[in-house]
Design a protein around this motif. Sequence first.
Motif, PDB file in Angstrom:
ATOM      1  N   ARG A 466       0.844  -1.191   0.000  1.00  0.00           N
ATOM      2  CA  ARG A 466       0.000   0.000   0.000  1.00  0.00           C
ATOM      3  C   ARG A 466       0.884   1.246   0.000  1.00  0.00           C
ATOM      4  O   ARG A 466       1.752   1.399   0.861  1.00  0.00           O
ATOM      5  N   LEU A 467       0.623   2.126  -0.979  1.00  0.00           N
ATOM      6  CA  LEU A 467       1.437   3.321  -1.168  1.00  0.00           C
ATOM      7  C   LEU A 467       0.530   4.516  -1.411  1.00  0.00           C
ATOM      8  O   LEU A 467      -0.692   4.391  -1.470  1.00  0.00           O
ATOM      9  N   LEU A 468       1.157   5.667  -1.587  1.00  0.00           N
ATOM     10  CA  LEU A 468       0.469   6.899  -1.963  1.00  0.00           C
ATOM     11  C   LEU A 468       0.988   7.339  -3.322  1.00  0.00           C
ATOM     12  O   LEU A 468       2.206   7.316  -3.561  1.00  0.00           O
ATOM     13  N   VAL A 469       0.087   7.734  -4.222  1.00  0.00           N
ATOM     14  CA  VAL A 469       0.479   8.213  -5.546  1.00  0.00           C
ATOM     15  C   VAL A 469       0.164   9.695  -5.625  1.00  0.00           C
ATOM     16  O   VAL A 469      -0.863  10.166  -5.154  1.00  0.00           O
ATOM     17  N   GLY A 470       1.064  10.456  -6.228  1.00  0.00           N
ATOM     18  CA  GLY A 470       0.853  11.891  -6.340  1.00  0.00           C
ATOM     19  C   GLY A 470       2.141  12.574  -6.759  1.00  0.00           C
ATOM     20  O   GLY A 470       3.115  11.919  -7.149  1.00  0.00           O
ATOM     21  N   PRO A 471       2.188  13.885  -6.670  1.00  0.00           N
ATOM     22  CA  PRO A 471       1.098  14.736  -6.198  1.00  0.00           C
ATOM     23  C   PRO A 471       0.052  15.001  -7.266  1.00  0.00           C
ATOM     24  O   PRO A 471       0.362  15.089  -8.443  1.00  0.00           O
ATOM     25  N   LEU A 472      -1.203  15.157  -6.814  1.00  0.00           N
ATOM     26  CA  LEU A 472      -2.305  15.526  -7.685  1.00  0.00           C
ATOM     27  C   LEU A 472      -2.263  17.040  -7.929  1.00  0.00           C
ATOM     28  O   LEU A 472      -1.465  17.749  -7.311  1.00  0.00           O
ATOM     29  N   PRO A 473      -3.105  17.548  -8.834  1.00  0.00           N
ATOM     30  CA  PRO A 473      -3.071  18.991  -9.096  1.00  0.00           C
ATOM     31  C   PRO A 473      -3.272  19.854  -7.860  1.00  0.00           C
ATOM     32  O   PRO A 473      -2.770  20.984  -7.801  1.00  0.00           O
ATOM     33  N   ASP A 474      -3.996  19.340  -6.858  1.00  0.00           N
ATOM     34  CA  ASP A 474      -4.191  20.109  -5.627  1.00  0.00           C
ATOM     35  C   ASP A 474      -3.108  19.845  -4.591  1.00  0.00           C
ATOM     36  O   ASP A 474      -3.191  20.335  -3.460  1.00  0.00           O
ATOM     37  N   GLY A 475      -2.105  19.043  -4.945  1.00  0.00           N
ATOM     38  CA  GLY A 475      -1.002  18.773  -4.034  1.00  0.00           C
ATOM     39  C   GLY A 475      -1.204  17.601  -3.112  1.00  0.00           C
ATOM     40  O   GLY A 475      -0.308  17.287  -2.312  1.00  0.00           O
ATOM     41  N   GLU A 476      -2.359  16.922  -3.199  1.00  0.00           N
ATOM     42  CA  GLU A 476      -2.630  15.796  -2.319  1.00  0.00           C
ATOM     43  C   GLU A 476      -2.090  14.498  -2.928  1.00  0.00           C
ATOM     44  O   GLU A 476      -1.718  14.429  -4.101  1.00  0.00           O
ATOM     45  N   PHE A 477      -2.098  13.440  -2.095  1.00  0.00           N
ATOM     46  CA  PHE A 477      -1.665  12.106  -2.519  1.00  0.00           C
ATOM     47  C   PHE A 477      -2.823  11.142  -2.304  1.00  0.00           C
ATOM     48  O   PHE A 477      -3.520  11.213  -1.288  1.00  0.00           O
ATOM     49  N   SER A 478      -3.002  10.217  -3.251  1.00  0.00           N
ATOM     50  CA  SER A 478      -4.121   9.276  -3.203  1.00  0.00           C
ATOM     51  C   SER A 478      -3.627   7.892  -2.803  1.00  0.00           C
ATOM     52  O   SER A 478      -2.613   7.412  -3.343  1.00  0.00           O
ATOM     53  N   PRO A 479      -4.304   7.200  -1.873  1.00  0.00           N
ATOM     54  CA  PRO A 479      -3.861   5.848  -1.477  1.00  0.00           C
ATOM     55  C   PRO A 479      -4.161   4.828  -2.567  1.00  0.00           C
ATOM     56  O   PRO A 479      -5.225   4.837  -3.179  1.00  0.00           O
ATOM     57  N   VAL A 480      -3.207   3.932  -2.800  1.00  0.00           N
ATOM     58  CA  VAL A 480      -3.340   2.860  -3.791  1.00  0.00           C
ATOM     59  C   VAL A 480      -2.635   1.622  -3.255  1.00  0.00           C
ATOM     60  O   VAL A 480      -1.936   1.667  -2.236  1.00  0.00           O
ATOM     61  N   LYS A 481      -2.812   0.509  -3.945  1.00  0.00           N
ATOM     62  CA  LYS A 481      -2.054  -0.702  -3.653  1.00  0.00           C
ATOM     63  C   LYS A 481      -1.499  -1.264  -4.950  1.00  0.00           C
ATOM     64  O   LYS A 481      -2.085  -1.083  -6.023  1.00  0.00           O
ATOM     65  N   VAL A 482      -0.361  -1.930  -4.855  1.00  0.00           N
ATOM     66  CA  VAL A 482       0.304  -2.503  -6.022  1.00  0.00           C
ATOM     67  C   VAL A 482      -0.394  -3.807  -6.392  1.00  0.00           C
ATOM     68  O   VAL A 482      -0.550  -4.704  -5.555  1.00  0.00           O
TER      69      VAL A 482
END
Length: 632
Positions: A466-482
Amino acid sequence: MESFLGLFDPGEGKEKGKETWDRFEQEGNGSSDWESSSNDEDQEHVASDVEQRLPPEPEQGNIEYKLKLVNPSSQRFEHLVTQMKWRLREGHGEAIYQIVQFHLEYQPYQFNDYRLGVEDNGRLAGLSREEMKASLKTLREMAARLGATTDVLREKLTNNNVHCNEKEQNRNTPKNQSENKRVAEVLVRKLRKDDREDQETVVELRLAVTGGQDAGKSTLLGVLTQGELDNGRGRARLNMFRHLHEIRTGRTSSISHEIIGFDSEGHVLNYAEMNTAEEICEQASKVVTFIDLAGHRKYLRTTLLGLTGYCPHHVMLVIAPPMNEAFQEHLALCLALRLPFFVVITKTDLGLCDARDALAQLESTVRAHGCSKQPILYSVPDGNSNARQSYNLETIPVFPVSCVTGEGLKELTSFIRDLLPSESTPPDSDPESCLFQIDETFRVVGLNEPVLGGLLVRGIIAPGTRLLVGPLPDGEFSPVKVASLHRNKAPCCLVRASQSASLTIAPPTARDPPLPHLRPGMVLVSPRDHPCATFFFQATVLVVYHATAIYPGFQATVHVGNVRQTCAIEGIMDLKEEGLQTNDTASVLFRFVGHPEYLHVGMRLLFREGRTKGIGQITQIFPLIGSQNSPQ
């Protein structure tokens, strides 16, 4: 059972298979009324009895049924190992074994005995505890022979009170088997050589290939990887191109990767001896990944991405005399980024320039860029020279080669064989902290989510991480899993620091929102690292060349790792009236013009605008205010 029921009904197989397994678990002790002679009752019995029947074993694919694997003979064991090897190949490194005991109503075989008599009338009876233990032990021994691991996905209990009449049950069920029976589903996964405990013995080298257009870079790589000489008209380079316009023009416009290997005795392993990259990696004790970069000036941004984002250990500069401006620019980039390099002079069979004259031109070019290293012709007279000595002696090895006659290819191959990574990877002190740079995204037929390619800077990644992907346009990071991992065109179950890989990601759970838009320049980072995006960062820079002077407000394209974006200079400390000029050093405050990026202190950067070039190192970042991970 959902894993193999889906093979026969792709649309509904997973849902029906899950329901079948759940009902089998909940109703394992249930029975049907066989005493009724009504047709309606018979049909109702057939409908309920199907739940404990398996479909016929598929002849293709990675699903295998086994009755028992208890104390097989040596001949039978070798047959089982060969069978498992074939199933693993069909499943690209994974196979699923169903260890069950079938209660059969034997009928004449309709296809062949490979189905073990299991047709539509096969019923599950299960194995005893001892039989299951022995079968799993045999399966582990089979997997160990092939360098694979076993993992019991499910183990269910059933009762020997199967749906059959009393006479048939007494005939097929021993008296001492009144205990509950077991049914197991086992996943067999083949481990690549670098996924095992002996992975330290595999040396991995990333070698970027640069040079001016029409120098023969792709042709040279085609000869080295395919093991066949060129026909003089560029036939060997066709395997390196990725796009149709590259084949038509003969010029590389993208970044392509190819590998060769060397075994423990130093023999070359390429596609002339192996069929796939997976076979090369299995047999090799050293794997060299060539990164073919564009040579034309209009693709300079792509070339810079390959030099900064993929972090090559060495650079192979390819030239075809006379030396053009593109080669000099690539040479300046290697010197600015402090990448160790060696030179290959191609097309020697044409006789356009003598090797000694080319060496003299190269020496004057290197001196013009302020480099004190001495170019020398490399040779291996006795086969005992060490490639590392060339760098230690402050020299630049030069190799005259011909892809048509094969002249000089042996010396070049021996040199690459002896090369080692320029810097060793530090040990993984904190496996839970990782950083994966996304260098490219692409789509694959059959997958809903994009495939991400890049470099793992630190840490370890495995499927399910489980990781975080980003940064998004608003600077946040979204949780994801491999979801899955691939290395060198083959699936793998582990990626370590300093290794390139491609992977797919998915939302952590089905209730989470879909994945955001993914782009090159993003990162995958551990949640415990509390990543923060930034618009502003400060760096100490050196202006390599500028025609006039640089003042605040100047905009340039900045390359930092896998990040490539236009930045504006907001401020320059201790700025003189004449501004920043060539060879001046200063501390500069940059601002990303488009969107925030993820950076960290210590990263090397390169900025350019036209012929203006500068290099530097990040000294401070300013986290985006209001982001969820920003310091309070």
